[in-house]
Design an enzyme around this catalytic site. Structure first.
Site, mmCIF file in Angstrom:
data_model
loop_
_atom_site.group_PDB
_atom_site.id
_atom_site.type_symbol
_atom_site.label_atom_id
_atom_site.label_comp_id
_atom_site.label_asym_id
_atom_site.label_seq_id
_atom_site.Cartn_x
_atom_site.Cartn_y
_atom_site.Cartn_z
ATOM 1 N N CYS A 148 8.400 -5.726 -13.363
ATOM 2 C CA CYS A 148 7.483 -5.446 -12.253
ATOM 3 C C CYS A 148 7.639 -6.430 -11.098
ATOM 4 O O CYS A 148 7.353 -6.090 -9.958
ATOM 5 C CB CYS A 148 6.058 -5.425 -12.766
ATOM 6 N N GLU A 176 8.916 1.970 -6.221
ATOM 7 C CA GLU A 176 9.421 1.185 -7.359
ATOM 8 C C GLU A 176 10.468 2.015 -8.121
ATOM 9 O O GLU A 176 10.138 3.059 -8.690
ATOM 10 C CB GLU A 176 8.245 0.843 -8.283
ATOM 11 N N SER A 180 1.834 1.583 -15.046
ATOM 12 C CA SER A 180 2.126 2.133 -13.724
ATOM 13 C C SER A 180 0.837 2.308 -12.910
ATOM 14 O O SER A 180 -0.270 2.287 -13.452
ATOM 15 C CB SER A 180 2.824 3.477 -13.882
ATOM 16 N N GLU A 228 -2.731 -4.708 -14.317
ATOM 17 C CA GLU A 228 -1.456 -5.279 -13.863
ATOM 18 C C GLU A 228 -0.511 -4.107 -13.692
ATOM 19 O O GLU A 228 -0.018 -3.563 -14.687
ATOM 20 C CB GLU A 228 -0.883 -6.240 -14.917
ATOM 21 N N LYS A 246 -3.236 -0.912 -27.612
ATOM 22 C CA LYS A 246 -2.318 0.223 -27.765
ATOM 23 C C LYS A 246 -0.969 -0.128 -27.150
ATOM 24 O O LYS A 246 -0.884 -0.393 -25.947
ATOM 25 C CB LYS A 246 -2.881 1.451 -27.032
HETATM 26 P P1 NAD Z 1 2.898 3.612 -18.008
HETATM 27 O O1 NAD Z 1 1.752 3.483 -17.072
HETATM 28 O O2 NAD Z 1 3.553 4.918 -18.140
HETATM 29 O O3 NAD Z 1 2.451 3.187 -19.473
HETATM 30 C C1 NAD Z 1 1.823 1.937 -19.714
HETATM 31 C C2 NAD Z 1 0.858 2.119 -20.846
HETATM 32 O O4 NAD Z 1 -0.215 2.944 -20.363
HETATM 33 C C3 NAD Z 1 1.449 2.857 -22.058
HETATM 34 O O5 NAD Z 1 0.932 2.296 -23.244
HETATM 35 C C4 NAD Z 1 0.947 4.283 -21.855
HETATM 36 O O6 NAD Z 1 0.849 5.008 -23.057
HETATM 37 C C5 NAD Z 1 -0.427 4.028 -21.247
HETATM 38 N N1 NAD Z 1 -0.969 5.131 -20.472
HETATM 39 C C6 NAD Z 1 -0.303 6.107 -19.819
HETATM 40 N N2 NAD Z 1 -1.194 6.958 -19.245
HETATM 41 C C7 NAD Z 1 -2.435 6.501 -19.537
HETATM 42 C C8 NAD Z 1 -3.753 6.953 -19.246
HETATM 43 N N3 NAD Z 1 -3.971 8.049 -18.540
HETATM 44 N N4 NAD Z 1 -4.789 6.221 -19.706
HETATM 45 C C9 NAD Z 1 -4.592 5.084 -20.412
HETATM 46 N N5 NAD Z 1 -3.375 4.637 -20.753
HETATM 47 C C10 NAD Z 1 -2.295 5.320 -20.307
HETATM 48 O O7 NAD Z 1 3.885 2.462 -17.596
HETATM 49 P P2 NAD Z 1 5.275 2.153 -18.285
HETATM 50 O O8 NAD Z 1 6.188 3.185 -17.763
HETATM 51 O O9 NAD Z 1 5.104 1.955 -19.751
HETATM 52 O O10 NAD Z 1 5.581 0.710 -17.686
HETATM 53 C C11 NAD Z 1 6.185 0.543 -16.478
HETATM 54 C C12 NAD Z 1 5.178 0.208 -15.401
HETATM 55 O O11 NAD Z 1 4.431 -0.952 -15.777
HETATM 56 C C13 NAD Z 1 5.858 -0.145 -14.113
HETATM 57 O O12 NAD Z 1 5.200 0.448 -13.026
HETATM 58 C C14 NAD Z 1 5.739 -1.659 -14.058
HETATM 59 O O13 NAD Z 1 5.817 -2.211 -12.785
HETATM 60 C C15 NAD Z 1 4.432 -1.885 -14.705
HETATM 61 N N6 NAD Z 1 4.336 -3.261 -15.220
HETATM 62 C C16 NAD Z 1 3.541 -4.144 -14.549
HETATM 63 C C17 NAD Z 1 3.454 -5.469 -14.978
HETATM 64 C C18 NAD Z 1 2.595 -6.458 -14.249
HETATM 65 O O14 NAD Z 1 2.412 -7.566 -14.745
HETATM 66 N N7 NAD Z 1 2.040 -6.120 -13.104
HETATM 67 C C19 NAD Z 1 4.177 -5.877 -16.092
HETATM 68 C C20 NAD Z 1 4.980 -4.949 -16.757
HETATM 69 C C21 NAD Z 1 5.041 -3.624 -16.303
#
Ligand code: NAD
Length: 501
Positions: free
Chosen positions: A305, A403, A250, A271, A197
């Site tokens: 990140c 963050e 996140s 991650e 997804k």
């Molecule tokens: P997010 O958590 O809002 O969304 C990430 C994904 O998770 C999206 O596809 C979203 O639809 C899905 N999601 C949201 N709620 C969910 C739930 N309850 N169950 C399952 N899936 C769900 O994050 P974002 O805002 O898209 O991305 C930014 C975050 O990602 C930042 O915190 C960043 O640090 C992190 N990130 C981490 C890495 C890493 O390698 N550690 C890499 C890139 C981004």
């Protein structure tokens, strides 16, 4: 200290000459080898161009029933796919890499209009995605287990490495194509099938990827379900026929996934967010550190990140370093992705994220921080924030500990190395950190004391696809990239054979 006026100009250009609607991919789920255009969605998400704030496309919001169809296809496909040899899978991964390379220009422009990324970032994203598939192709062929041995009298033990099964993958908006590649290459290379997804905000490049390479895989091996996190990601985390769920996102989403995955005891790979400290000792090369943080703190507008966002600098050299960083950051060219090769910094991904980041800056300034460069939004349209350096940031303030995920680097000072290490570790995250020193004892010792999954010495945000990427503590567990990702997406099986057959 000199306070630099915020960068106020946004270089703009003609978006229509850069990317046309005819280049969009099919706007539908991809299930069992084809785009699912027959099912009428009950709701849609508008995908935007964040540099203009204008809509780009409408995509369907998947529901549990769509996930169930995709999981059914993935489970059926697993029977054959898991029995393919590493060489067969490697050949396909190499062909996928070639297709990405052949379509690099369109993928790069599509990513740019959906995320606002400048040319250097989209070029790196696509080139890295190609390399991630090529690495996984090679790694899957050299992936071996310990040899057989006799551990019980009259019996020979063999360890088999098997795919985990059907993997659910959920990826974020900051690197839509690259984070998908980080998941897909090892998942498929290890012999799993997958339902992935994308973020509801940035689904386009993954759809285009499947459009250009879907025919290389047997139907059902790779499925894409579009939609919102709680509905589609939630169903992936609870589905009884999914063996493992991998999320990049996140901390809150990671917690939700891990909690719901607990019901079916599926494996979880997370991650999550980061808050990377940059620890600068008095003997460091300050100009080199400032130049590196210009890149590592602001790459992808800080929506990264591992970004080097939290500088902890020794009090003796704080003023000199702050001036060096301010001079570096003041030279950024902010603009739309299509406005020219000189553009280095784009907008934030969405209005909601723009409001979140600017509110962070406002609260930091109210808490006593000084904006040495930038310090707020740039005039619209689009979700642009000035590259910002905040000095005088208090150790226990929100700006130091949370963050921000925007083009904002904060500066704190310290007196002793022990204090710097304790404060660097005093965040809930544990993804990445860097130490800047020319003292070899510190260079060897301090990475061991920093509680982060990657620690750079005299560098920051240099990523090698051969090396593992992943965090500790609130940044999650599991590793992307490297042979460790292949390990994570496999399971061991012990076969013990009696010598008398
Ligand atoms: P997010 O958590 O809002 O969304 C990430 C994904 O998770 C999206 O596809 C979203 O639809 C899905 N999601 C949201 N709620 C969910 C739930 N309850 N169950 C399952 N899936 C769900 O994050 P974002 O805002 O898209 O991305 C930014 C975050 O990602 C930042 O915190 C960043 O640090 C992190 N990130 C981490 C890495 C890493 O390698 N550690 C890499 C890139 C981004």
């Amino acid at each position: 200290m000199t306070v630099t006026t915020p960068t106020s100009t946004i270089v703009r250009g003609d978006a229509s000459a850069f990317f046309g609607p005819s280049e969009l991919p099919p706007l539908a789920h991809y299930i069992n080898g084809s785009f699912d255009i027959s099912t009428a969605p009950t709701s849609m998400t508008t995908v935007e161009n964040p540099a203009t704030g204008k809509p780009l496309a409408e995509v369907p919001n998947g529901e549990a029933a769509d996930v169930d169809r995709a999981v059914g296809a993935a489970r059926d496909a697993l029977t054959t796919w898991r029995r393919t040899t590493p060489r067969e899978r490697a050949d396909i991964l190499l062909a996928i890499a070639d297709r990405i390379a052949a379509n690099a220009d369109r993928l790069r422009r599509l990513e740019a209009v959906n995320t606002g990324k400048p040319p250097a970032v989209t070029e790196d994203d696509i080139a890295s995605a190609v390399d991630v598939f090529r690495f996984a192709a090679g790694a899957t062929r050299v992936f071996t287990e310990v040899g057989s041995g006799d551990y019980a009298a009259g019996h020979t033990s063999i360890i088999l490495r098997e795919p985990v099964g059907v993997v659910g993958a959920v990826v974020p908006w900051n690197y839509p194509l690259l984070m998908a590649a980080w998941k897909l290459a090892p998942i498929l290379g290890a012999g799993n099938t997958v339902v992935i997804k994308p973020s509801e905000q940035t689904p386009l490049s993954l759809l285009a990827l499947v459009e250009v390479m879907g025919d290389l895989l047997p139907a059902g091996v790779l499925n894409v379900v579009l939609g919102l996190g709680p509905e589609v990601g939630g169903r992936l985390s609870t589905h009884p026929d999914i063996d493992m769920v991998a999320l990049t996102g996140s901390v809150n989403s990671g917690r939700a996934v891990a909690t719901s995955a607990g019901e079916t005891l599926k494996r979880v790979h997370l991650e999550l967010g980061g808050k990377a400290p940059v620890v600068i000792l008095p003997d460091a090369d300050l100009d080199r550190a400032a130049e590196a943080i210009r890149n590592a703190g602001y790459w992808n507008a800080g929506q990264e990140c591992g970004a080097g966002t939290r500088v902890l600098v020794h009090r003796e050299v704080a003023e000199r370093f702050t001036e060096a960083l301010a001079a570096q950051v003041s030279t950024f060219v902010v603009g739309e992705p299509w406005a020219g090769a000189e553009v280095e910094l784009g907008p934030l991904v969405s209005k909601a994220h723009f409001e979140r980041v600017t509110a962070f800056i406002d609260r930091a300034l109210a808490d006593g921080a000084t904006a040495v460069v930038g310090g707020g939004p740039l005039d619209g349209p689009g979700y642009f924030v000035a590259p910002t350096v905040l000095a005088d940031v208090a150790a226990d303030s929100e700006a130091a500990l949370e963050e921000i995920f925007g083009p904002v680097v904060t500066i704190e000072t310290f007196e002793t190395v022990d204090e710097a290490i304790d404060r660097a570790n005093a965040v809930k995250y544990g993804l990445a950190a860097s130490v800047w020193t020319r003292d070899s004892a510190h260079a060897l010792e301090l990475p061991r004391r920093l509680d982060f999954g990657t620690v750079w010495v005299n560098a920051h945000l240099v990523i090698a696809n051969e090396m593992p990427w992943g965090g500790f503590k609130g940044s999650g567990y599991g590793r992307d990239l490297s042979a460790y990702a292949l390990t994570d997406f496999t399971r061991t099986k012990h076969v013990q054979m009696h010598h008398e057959l």
